[in-house]
Design an enzyme around this catalytic site. Structure first.
Site, PDB file in Angstrom:
ATOM      1  N   SER A   1       8.726  14.795  -0.756  1.00 62.01           N
ATOM      2  CA  SER A   1       7.510  15.330  -1.354  1.00 62.01           C
ATOM      3  C   SER A   1       7.423  16.854  -1.229  1.00 62.01           C
ATOM      4  O   SER A   1       8.265  17.565  -1.744  1.00 62.01           O
ATOM      5  CB  SER A   1       6.297  14.638  -0.724  1.00 62.01           C
ATOM      6  OG  SER A   1       5.114  14.949  -1.384  1.00 62.01           O
TER       7      SER A   1
ATOM      8  N   ASP B   1       4.148  19.636  -6.537  1.00 60.87           N
ATOM      9  CA  ASP B   1       4.960  19.557  -5.330  1.00 60.87           C
ATOM     10  C   ASP B   1       6.345  19.028  -5.715  1.00 60.87           C
ATOM     11  O   ASP B   1       6.612  18.728  -6.883  1.00 60.87           O
ATOM     12  CB  ASP B   1       4.291  18.700  -4.260  1.00 60.87           C
ATOM     13  CG  ASP B   1       4.175  17.236  -4.646  1.00 60.87           C
ATOM     14  OD1 ASP B   1       4.310  16.919  -5.837  1.00 60.87           O
ATOM     15  OD2 ASP B   1       3.952  16.404  -3.746  1.00 60.87           O
TER      16      ASP B   1
ATOM     17  N   ASP C   1       8.074  16.316  -5.509  1.00 63.66           N
ATOM     18  CA  ASP C   1       8.336  15.054  -6.194  1.00 63.66           C
ATOM     19  C   ASP C   1       7.352  14.780  -7.323  1.00 63.66           C
ATOM     20  O   ASP C   1       7.406  13.720  -7.948  1.00 63.66           O
ATOM     21  CB  ASP C   1       8.352  13.891  -5.204  1.00 63.66           C
ATOM     22  CG  ASP C   1       6.971  13.520  -4.672  1.00 63.66           C
ATOM     23  OD1 ASP C   1       6.118  14.424  -4.586  1.00 63.66           O
ATOM     24  OD2 ASP C   1       6.758  12.349  -4.329  1.00 63.66           O
TER      25      ASP C   1
ATOM     26  N   ASP D   1       4.130  14.126  -7.539  1.00 64.50           N
ATOM     27  CA  ASP D   1       3.027  13.179  -7.513  1.00 64.50           C
ATOM     28  C   ASP D   1       1.676  13.857  -7.300  1.00 64.50           C
ATOM     29  O   ASP D   1       0.649  13.187  -7.240  1.00 64.50           O
ATOM     30  CB  ASP D   1       3.244  12.079  -6.469  1.00 64.50           C
ATOM     31  CG  ASP D   1       3.265  12.575  -5.032  1.00 64.50           C
ATOM     32  OD1 ASP D   1       3.255  13.805  -4.825  1.00 64.50           O
ATOM     33  OD2 ASP D   1       3.301  11.734  -4.116  1.00 64.50           O
TER      34      ASP D   1
END
Length: 459
Positions: A112, A251, A253, A255
């Site tokens: 993340s 960020d 990743d 999400d």
């Protein structure tokens, strides 16, 4: 109004490998290829027993992701599960593809917003939801007994299929989450040299928007490196320089995202939820007139929604807990101040790209700039201090800590809010207070901090 809540999900109390959001650690040190292979083998054996044997696997742009993804895929195949490997893709893309491909599970290799040396493994079920604690417990149990698991041979060994095109299918799914085109709007994107680098710009361009893209040249080591949602300053300046209408910093990743308005002022997840809810209050887009936030959401959000007749419910920190609460209440929107926003109509987990588009859709529908929409929430002063301690166990039973919290709660009374909770992944305790008086907040929060350090020791 004050709240003294110390929510501890089970994952903060148990789990040798799984934390509050999958398995994480320093790649090739704590999170090794052997561990990734073992996780794949354990999870794959569980899938085989359930009769669902296909697994979608993706990753973010970390250099270690290639190694861990390969090891994970090998473990899954060794248990007889087939792997659909999609390459670099935002985490919500894996959740979407689980349902689209009718897969038994999805796995994404990502840490993340963490720096490049870290990595992690997140699992999703066939419904695109993160695995319940019980399933993670079962995987852990099998991980401890790998030698006893069956080892299929011949035609029963799992196969790997490469499908690098599926990230663009996910991108088209995101693109159609709003009915509006974006012609005439200028948008700045900071992709954090992460997973959104492969798809974000094409979505905006397809909708007719003018896009400026930053940090979309990942090299395996520069993910989240002074960029993205934790470091939005350059994105804010780029918005000002370009005279853009909106900026979005993702960020690693993808999400979550943090937005900024046309003047470069940040718009966090609390304000995004308010913009959406206030725009769609009383309509089918906001069933039950309810929004789900977390214990970290600013009291100003709750008050703004209450004024509009919208019920606000708080869940423990973590998008899995927000998602659970949303399903119980039938809520259409929920999320976290950090920018993890879930739109139930469009996905099962936080999605930074969807968050950005839903905000742009509200701007189009209301014909108002983002600064005006965001101003509907008047945030109360908030102070959050992360206290690094030598141990977390029994922190809330320490007399000095309890006394400091009781004193703070008594002073805040109905005019503020207090939250003290341990981190689920680190040796730290978060102390947060809200209220109208910043000086009072500082005095109370640092009093609790001092009590924690005195009682538990500094890390």
């Amino acid at each position: 109004m004050w709240y003294l809540r110390r929510p501890r999900g089970r994952r903060e109390l148990v789990g040798k490998y799984f934390g509050t959001d999958g398995v994480r650690g320093i790649a090739n040190s704590e999170l090794t290829a052997m561990l990734a292979m073992g996780l794949g083998r354990a999870a794959g054996s569980l899938l085989r027993e359930s009769g669902r044997e296909r697994v979608v696997v993706g990753r973010d742009t970390r250099a270690s992701g290639e190694m861990l993804e390969s090891a994970l895929a090998a473990g899954l195949c060794s248990s007889g599960a087939d792997v659909i490997r999609v390459g670099v893709i935002p985490t919500p893309g894996i959740a979407y593809l689980c349902k689209y491909l009718d897969a038994g599970a999805g796995v994404v290799v990502t840490a993340s917003h963490n720096p490049a040396p870290d990595n992690g493994i997140k699992f999703f079920g066939p419904d695109g939801l993160k695995l319940p604690d019980e399933t993670e417990d079962e995987i852990e149990g099998r991980l401890e007994a790998l030698d006893s698991l069956p080892s299929p041979i011949g035609a029963e060994v799992g196969r790997i299929q490469e499908r690098r095109d599926l990230v663009h299918l996910y991108g088209q799914q995101v693109r159609y989450t709003i009915p509006h085109r974006l012609d005439g709007l200028k948008i700045v994107l900071d992709c954090a040299n992460g997973a959104t680098s492969v798809v974000a710009a094409e979505i905006i361009q397809d909708l007719g928007g003018e896009v400026t893209v930053m940090n979309d040249r990942p090299n395996g080591l520069n993910i989240n490196d002074a960029c993205g949602s934790l470091y939005p300053q350059k994105m804010q300046q780029a918005v000002r320089d370009a005279g853009a209408d909106l900026g979005a910093a993702f960020d690693g990743d993808g999400d979550r995202c943090i937005l900024c308005d046309e003047s470069g002022e940040l718009v966090d997840g609390d304000r995004v939820m308010a913009i959406y809810a206030l725009n769609w209050a009383g309509s089918f887009k906001l069933p039950g007139n309810v929004v789900v936030g977390t214990v970290m959401s600013n009291l100003g959000l709750e008050l703004a929604l209450k004024k509009a007749g919208i019920t606000f419910r708080r869940a423990p920190v973590g998008d899995r807990y927000v998602s659970e609460q949303m399903r119980k209440l039938g809520a259409a929107v929920g999320g976290e101040k950090s920018g993890h926003i879930i739109f139930a109509e469009h996905g099962t987990t936080g999605d930074g790209l969807v968050t950005m588009l839903q905000t742009l859709g509200c701007m189009r529908a209301t014909r108002r700039p983002l600064s005006e929409l965001a101003a509907q929430v008047k945030e109360l002063p908030q102070l959050l201090v992360n206290v690094r301690v030598s141990r977390k166990e029994g922190w809330d039973d320490e007399p000095a800590v309890k006394a400091a919290m009781d004193q703070a709660a008594a002073e805040l009374k109905d005019g503020g809010r207090l939250l003290v909770r341990p981190s689920g992944t680190e040796k730290l305790i978060r102390v947060m207070a809200e209220g109208p008086d910043q000086a009072q907040l500082e005095r109370l929060v640092y009093s609790i901090r001092d009590a924690l350090l005195e009682s538990l020791g500094e890390e």
